[in-house]
Design a protein around this motif. Structure first.
Motif, PDB file in Angstrom:
ATOM      1  N   ALA A  32       5.568  -5.133   3.950  1.00 50.00           N
ATOM      2  CA  ALA A  32       4.525  -4.198   3.180  1.00 50.00           C
ATOM      3  C   ALA A  32       5.397  -3.233   2.685  1.00 50.00           C
ATOM      4  CB  ALA A  32       3.225  -3.282   3.676  1.00 50.00           C
ATOM      5  N   ALA A  33       6.348  -2.367   3.072  1.00 43.57           N
ATOM      6  CA  ALA A  33       6.949  -0.655   2.913  1.00 43.57           C
ATOM      7  C   ALA A  33       8.495  -1.910   2.648  1.00 43.57           C
ATOM      8  CB  ALA A  33       7.098  -0.401   4.115  1.00 43.57           C
ATOM      9  N   LYS A  34       8.762  -2.518   2.764  1.00 42.83           N
ATOM     10  CA  LYS A  34      10.152  -3.004   3.016  1.00 42.83           C
ATOM     11  C   LYS A  34      10.848  -2.737   1.544  1.00 42.83           C
ATOM     12  CE  LYS A  34       9.886  -8.000   2.597  1.00 42.83           C
ATOM     13  NZ  LYS A  34      10.096  -8.952   2.710  1.00 42.83           N
ATOM     14  N   ASN A  35      10.588  -2.669   0.412  1.00 44.39           N
ATOM     15  CA  ASN A  35      11.115  -3.127  -0.870  1.00 44.39           C
ATOM     16  C   ASN A  35      10.163  -2.057  -1.448  1.00 44.39           C
ATOM     17  OD1 ASN A  35      12.843  -4.675  -0.287  1.00 44.39           O
ATOM     18  ND2 ASN A  35      11.474  -6.575  -0.870  1.00 44.39           N
ATOM     19  N   VAL A  36      10.274  -1.103  -0.961  1.00 46.26           N
ATOM     20  CA  VAL A  36       8.831  -0.060  -2.102  1.00 46.26           C
ATOM     21  C   VAL A  36       9.767   1.084  -2.006  1.00 46.26           C
ATOM     22  CG1 VAL A  36       7.193   2.003  -1.745  1.00 46.26           C
ATOM     23  CG2 VAL A  36       6.941  -0.507  -0.910  1.00 46.26           C
ATOM     24  N   ASP A  37      10.140   1.464  -3.490  1.00 49.17           N
ATOM     25  CA  ASP A  37      10.667   2.921  -3.828  1.00 49.17           C
ATOM     26  C   ASP A  37       9.711   4.062  -3.754  1.00 49.17           C
ATOM     27  OD1 ASP A  37      12.190   4.567  -5.103  1.00 49.17           O
ATOM     28  OD2 ASP A  37      11.840   3.422  -7.672  1.00 49.17           O
ATOM     29  N   ARG A  38      10.423   4.650  -3.215  1.00 50.16           N
ATOM     30  CA  ARG A  38       9.939   5.802  -1.832  1.00 50.16           C
ATOM     31  C   ARG A  38       9.731   6.839  -3.813  1.00 50.16           C
ATOM     32  NH1 ARG A  38      13.171   7.165   2.092  1.00 50.16           N
ATOM     33  NH2 ARG A  38      11.596   9.402   2.116  1.00 50.16           N
ATOM     34  N   THR A  39      10.810   6.565  -4.493  1.00 49.13           N
ATOM     35  CA  THR A  39      10.062   7.840  -5.660  1.00 49.13           C
ATOM     36  C   THR A  39       9.723   7.212  -6.940  1.00 49.13           C
ATOM     37  OG1 THR A  39      12.107   6.196  -7.181  1.00 49.13           O
ATOM     38  CG2 THR A  39      12.828   8.205  -5.357  1.00 49.13           C
ATOM     39  N   ASP A  40       8.562   5.695  -6.454  1.00 45.23           N
ATOM     40  CA  ASP A  40       8.080   5.685  -8.208  1.00 45.23           C
ATOM     41  C   ASP A  40       6.384   6.191  -7.271  1.00 45.23           C
ATOM     42  OD1 ASP A  40       6.778   3.922  -9.755  1.00 45.23           O
ATOM     43  OD2 ASP A  40       7.715   2.855  -9.228  1.00 45.23           O
ATOM     44  N   PRO A  41       6.134   7.007  -7.730  1.00 50.14           N
ATOM     45  CA  PRO A  41       4.423   6.894  -7.461  1.00 50.14           C
ATOM     46  C   PRO A  41       3.263   5.799  -7.339  1.00 50.14           C
ATOM     47  CG  PRO A  41       4.762   8.619  -8.889  1.00 50.14           C
ATOM     48  CD  PRO A  41       6.375   7.702  -8.622  1.00 50.14           C
ATOM     49  N   ALA A  56       4.970   2.668  -7.216  1.00 53.50           N
ATOM     50  CA  ALA A  56       4.815   1.941  -6.050  1.00 53.50           C
ATOM     51  C   ALA A  56       4.910   2.248  -4.462  1.00 53.50           C
ATOM     52  CB  ALA A  56       6.326   1.941  -6.347  1.00 53.50           C
ATOM     53  N   MET A  57       3.989   3.322  -3.983  1.00 50.72           N
ATOM     54  CA  MET A  57       3.882   4.311  -3.396  1.00 50.72           C
ATOM     55  C   MET A  57       2.446   4.310  -3.284  1.00 50.72           C
ATOM     56  SD  MET A  57       6.367   5.328  -1.532  1.00 50.72           S
ATOM     57  CE  MET A  57       5.742   6.642  -0.077  1.00 50.72           C
ATOM     58  N   LYS A  58       1.623   4.060  -4.229  1.00 49.56           N
ATOM     59  CA  LYS A  58       0.082   3.871  -4.582  1.00 49.56           C
ATOM     60  C   LYS A  58       0.155   2.199  -4.151  1.00 49.56           C
ATOM     61  CE  LYS A  58      -3.789   4.207  -7.208  1.00 49.56           C
ATOM     62  NZ  LYS A  58      -4.646   4.961  -8.437  1.00 49.56           N
ATOM     63  N   GLN A  59       0.728   1.408  -4.196  1.00 44.37           N
ATOM     64  CA  GLN A  59       0.463  -0.123  -4.193  1.00 44.37           C
ATOM     65  C   GLN A  59       0.886   0.226  -2.599  1.00 44.37           C
ATOM     66  OE1 GLN A  59       3.184  -1.929  -7.120  1.00 44.37           O
ATOM     67  NE2 GLN A  59       1.093  -1.862  -8.791  1.00 44.37           N
ATOM     68  N   ALA A  60       1.876   0.009  -2.031  1.00 45.94           N
ATOM     69  CA  ALA A  60       1.666   0.060  -0.848  1.00 45.94           C
ATOM     70  C   ALA A  60       1.044   0.585  -0.257  1.00 45.94           C
ATOM     71  CB  ALA A  60       3.512   0.808  -0.604  1.00 45.94           C
ATOM     72  N   ARG A  61       0.376   1.776  -0.584  1.00 47.69           N
ATOM     73  CA  ARG A  61      -0.850   2.622   0.716  1.00 47.69           C
ATOM     74  C   ARG A  61      -1.482   1.332   0.384  1.00 47.69           C
ATOM     75  NH1 ARG A  61      -1.112   6.550  -2.446  1.00 47.69           N
ATOM     76  NH2 ARG A  61       0.527   7.852  -1.836  1.00 47.69           N
TER      77      ARG A  61
END
Length: 114
Positions: free
Chosen positions: A44-53, A55-60
């Motif tokens: 679930a976390a492997k391709n998440v752009d941590r600088t994109d809010p 993308a982080m919301k979707q990952a959460r």
């Protein structure tokens, strides 16, 4: 929230029970033959752009979903309040700056796993 969810599922299971243990009830027991959660979280976390809010919301949301299904079993997704529970948990966590920082650290750690 997890305790309330367990209580809700237990009462729902008792109402629907026909004398046999349901999959949801069995899956909440420790060591009920569940696969490891870690590979799911890594995926679930492997391709998440941590600088994109966004993308982080979707990952959460993906990670919360994975943890809940792992903890309570796939039958949880059939619960009438599944989407509402998922939304409430995600919204509550998004409002806590400490959680956001911890989640960012979690994603960073999961992305380091090969």
């Amino acid at each position: 929230m997890v305790s309330l969810l367990k209580a809700e599922l237990a009462s729902d299971t008792r109402r629907r029970s026909t004398g046999k243990a349901s999959n949801a009830a069995v899956s909440t027991e420790a060591g009920a033959g569940r696969p490891s959660l870690r590979p799911q979280l890594v995926d679930a976390a492997k391709n998440v752009d941590r600088t994109d809010p966004g993308a982080m919301k979707q990952a959460r949301r993906r990670i919360i979903r994975a943890v809940l299904v792992w903890q309570f079993g796939p039958d949880l997704r059939e619960h009438s309040q599944w989407a509402a529970m998922l939304d409430a948990i995600a919204t509550t966590l998004e409002q806590d700056a400490q959680h956001l920082a911890q989640f960012d650290a979690l994603v960073a750690e999961l992305q380091q796993v090969r």
